[in-house]
Design a protein around this motif. Sequence first.
Motif, mmCIF file in Angstrom:
data_model
loop_
_atom_site.group_PDB
_atom_site.id
_atom_site.type_symbol
_atom_site.label_atom_id
_atom_site.label_comp_id
_atom_site.label_asym_id
_atom_site.label_seq_id
_atom_site.Cartn_x
_atom_site.Cartn_y
_atom_site.Cartn_z
ATOM 1 N N GLU A 110 0.830 -1.203 0.000
ATOM 2 C CA GLU A 110 0.000 0.000 0.000
ATOM 3 C C GLU A 110 0.868 1.258 0.000
ATOM 4 O OE1 GLU A 110 -3.122 2.415 2.910
ATOM 5 O OE2 GLU A 110 -2.383 0.424 3.479
ATOM 6 N N PHE A 111 1.886 1.269 0.863
ATOM 7 C CA PHE A 111 2.773 2.431 0.915
ATOM 8 C C PHE A 111 3.598 2.551 -0.357
ATOM 9 C CE2 PHE A 111 3.367 4.718 5.070
ATOM 10 C CZ PHE A 111 2.111 4.383 5.562
ATOM 11 N N ALA A 112 4.040 1.419 -0.887
ATOM 12 C CA ALA A 112 4.831 1.459 -2.118
ATOM 13 C C ALA A 112 4.021 2.033 -3.269
ATOM 14 C CB ALA A 112 5.325 0.055 -2.459
ATOM 15 N N SER A 113 2.760 1.662 -3.367
ATOM 16 C CA SER A 113 1.917 2.145 -4.465
ATOM 17 C C SER A 113 1.575 3.616 -4.318
ATOM 18 C CB SER A 113 0.630 1.320 -4.541
ATOM 19 O OG SER A 113 -0.158 1.511 -3.369
ATOM 20 N N ARG A 114 1.708 4.135 -3.097
ATOM 21 C CA ARG A 114 1.331 5.518 -2.853
ATOM 22 C C ARG A 114 2.531 6.463 -2.767
ATOM 23 N NH1 ARG A 114 -2.902 7.421 1.903
ATOM 24 N NH2 ARG A 114 -2.935 9.634 1.385
ATOM 25 N N TYR A 115 3.638 5.966 -2.193
ATOM 26 C CA TYR A 115 4.751 6.863 -1.879
ATOM 27 C C TYR A 115 6.052 6.536 -2.611
ATOM 28 C CZ TYR A 115 1.685 8.307 1.928
ATOM 29 O OH TYR A 115 0.614 8.769 2.663
ATOM 30 N N LEU A 116 6.008 5.603 -3.568
ATOM 31 C CA LEU A 116 7.190 5.332 -4.386
ATOM 32 C C LEU A 116 6.945 5.638 -5.854
ATOM 33 C CD1 LEU A 116 8.614 1.985 -2.903
ATOM 34 C CD2 LEU A 116 9.242 4.341 -2.337
ATOM 35 N N VAL A 117 5.845 6.308 -6.159
ATOM 36 C CA VAL A 117 5.459 6.533 -7.553
ATOM 37 C C VAL A 117 5.550 8.019 -7.890
ATOM 38 C CG1 VAL A 117 3.958 4.518 -7.582
ATOM 39 C CG2 VAL A 117 3.022 6.738 -6.894
ATOM 40 N N ASP A 118 5.557 8.290 -9.177
ATOM 41 C CA ASP A 118 5.579 9.680 -9.654
ATOM 42 C C ASP A 118 4.141 10.161 -9.788
ATOM 43 O OD1 ASP A 118 5.864 12.091 -10.884
ATOM 44 O OD2 ASP A 118 7.264 11.417 -12.414
ATOM 45 N N ASN A 119 3.615 10.711 -8.691
ATOM 46 C CA ASN A 119 2.227 11.186 -8.706
ATOM 47 C C ASN A 119 2.132 12.695 -8.527
ATOM 48 O OD1 ASN A 119 2.998 11.379 -6.054
ATOM 49 N ND2 ASN A 119 1.422 10.009 -5.240
ATOM 50 N N ASP A 120 3.275 13.394 -8.737
ATOM 51 C CA ASP A 120 3.247 14.851 -8.533
ATOM 52 C C ASP A 120 4.267 15.540 -9.442
ATOM 53 O OD1 ASP A 120 2.369 17.234 -7.481
ATOM 54 O OD2 ASP A 120 3.690 17.159 -5.747
ATOM 55 N N GLU A 121 4.301 15.143 -10.709
ATOM 56 C CA GLU A 121 5.184 15.758 -11.699
ATOM 57 C C GLU A 121 6.627 15.764 -11.213
ATOM 58 O OE1 GLU A 121 3.763 19.568 -12.945
ATOM 59 O OE2 GLU A 121 1.716 18.868 -13.254
ATOM 60 N N LEU A 122 7.124 14.577 -10.844
ATOM 61 C CA LEU A 122 8.473 14.457 -10.307
ATOM 62 C C LEU A 122 9.513 14.082 -11.359
ATOM 63 C CD1 LEU A 122 7.662 12.605 -6.940
ATOM 64 C CD2 LEU A 122 7.995 15.049 -7.328
#
Length: 556
Positions: free
Chosen positions: A358-370
């Motif tokens: 759950e954390f990996a899918s939320r906090y290891l992805v480019d979800n904010d134009e990174l």
Amino acid sequence: MSFALPSFSPRQMFGQKTIRPIGAAILSGIAFFKDNLIAIDSPKGFLLQIDPASDNTTILNAHQTKEFTDITGLAIWEDTLWVTRDKSVYACKLGSFGLEHFVTLPYTADGIAIWESTVYVSCQKLGYILIFDRDTRKEITRFYAPGVGVENLAVSEETLWVCDSTEQTVYCLDRATGEVQFSVLTPFESPTGIAIHTDASTGEQTLYLAYASEEPYVRDNPNADPNHELAYRDRTFIHPLHYHYDPQKHYALSNGYLIEMSYVEEISPIEEVYLQQVEWRIALPSDTDRQKVKHVEPIGLPFKEELIDGQRVAVFTFDTLTPGERHMFGWKAVLEVRGIKYRFTPKDVEEVPELSPEFASRYLVDNDELAMDTAIVRRAAEEAIGTETNLLRKMYSIRNYVYDQLSYGIKPHIDTPDRVLERGVGSCGEYVGVLLALCRLNGIACRTVGRYKCPPYAEHQHVPLQPDYNHVWLEFYIPGFGWLPMESNPDDIGNYGPYPTRFFMGLCWYHIEIGKGIPFETLTSKGVRLTKEDISIGELAINHIRFTILGELPPF
């Protein structure tokens, strides 16, 4: 609703009031002799005796000020005064002030502390605290200095206390081994001296710190036109440092303040709009280990409250927003906010569990134009950690790499990390973007937090204070423990390090945490969330942010 802080009589001075010696310019070393403070005003060479209750100040060395000029460290053991000046350590009997040479270091001697026959001397250039035998004048051993700045010392029983001017930190060291037990953020910048007061009746000990810096002020110059001009003046004072150490939670809390914060939006569109069934969400301050929300109330218009991922959010509703329509609305909160400093070592995180899916899918992805798929960002992610595998060392290496690559500068908008790395200059939000990208590419869960800092003028109480800018930092996640804070850019002091670690796993009392892990402000119309491409909140409304410091929180 009112929030009262306790009041104290002038005689209840220990542990409660700020001491402002009359006529002092730059205080460095300080020590207690019974209930009186002894301090050195370094540029003047004044050895001062200060009454903590009244600020009454007496020059003790009226005929020896030249000999005491540029002294930086000061300690008292029994009837002997010890000082550091340039590369040497000196001692004299209290009252005689004839300095006798004790030892000379290869580089500048900064701070000094004495316990029985043991003499502790700090030296920034060496990066060590040197320990001497008072009788033989021989070096017994040395400890690594815990910070990167000029350090001053105090000692009590089994504890060596170290205050670092650059780190804005006091370290608690085991006096026998030099091992850091914990560290505490100081409420003000540039601590330059440290002393311990022991209550004769109870045995209770209180740490006091001297601070010295320059402060800007508006000077009224009648010979100029216009007559107001910017100038600088010395600012020095002594203040008690309170702390509470929780070894189970790996943190120490320090001085804090009761703060009232207001956030208000004023609808003032650049171009008039027509919106239907509007829900305007503004995150509310969070309850954390260091920040407690005491009261929240609406401003201008009522709101209903929602919980989003455990965070409180104010929701303002409008049937329609029509051209020419004007409103002001927001919230006011009363907060108890303290400094916090977590302490984890690389050994503590050697065997942490794997990050949850759950954390990996939320906090290891480019979800904010990174820009995590660009070559420059991916290359930076590899260069930043090298062969390091330890989570904490990776985080520290990434921070230092970003600080090496970037310098601070404000822009009107936020660029993506690839452009920021190419440019080499970034705002706090752009620092955060680069840090997020490099951390996530290296498997470290992290997120943006923050939003505002209270102007750090603790003496300006019961008057409105307005921040010049919003501010963001980040949190990184240690599986099995939780989220730890890390500032974006304030510790990037330039010159390719060494960089202070004051805000690496730490925040001061003026950091205000709002809406952790969720957007600070969103707008929906007819149930559809509007993006920046649809309409920018910044083009629709003007925000007004106000802080009022109501008083310092009592000791723990």
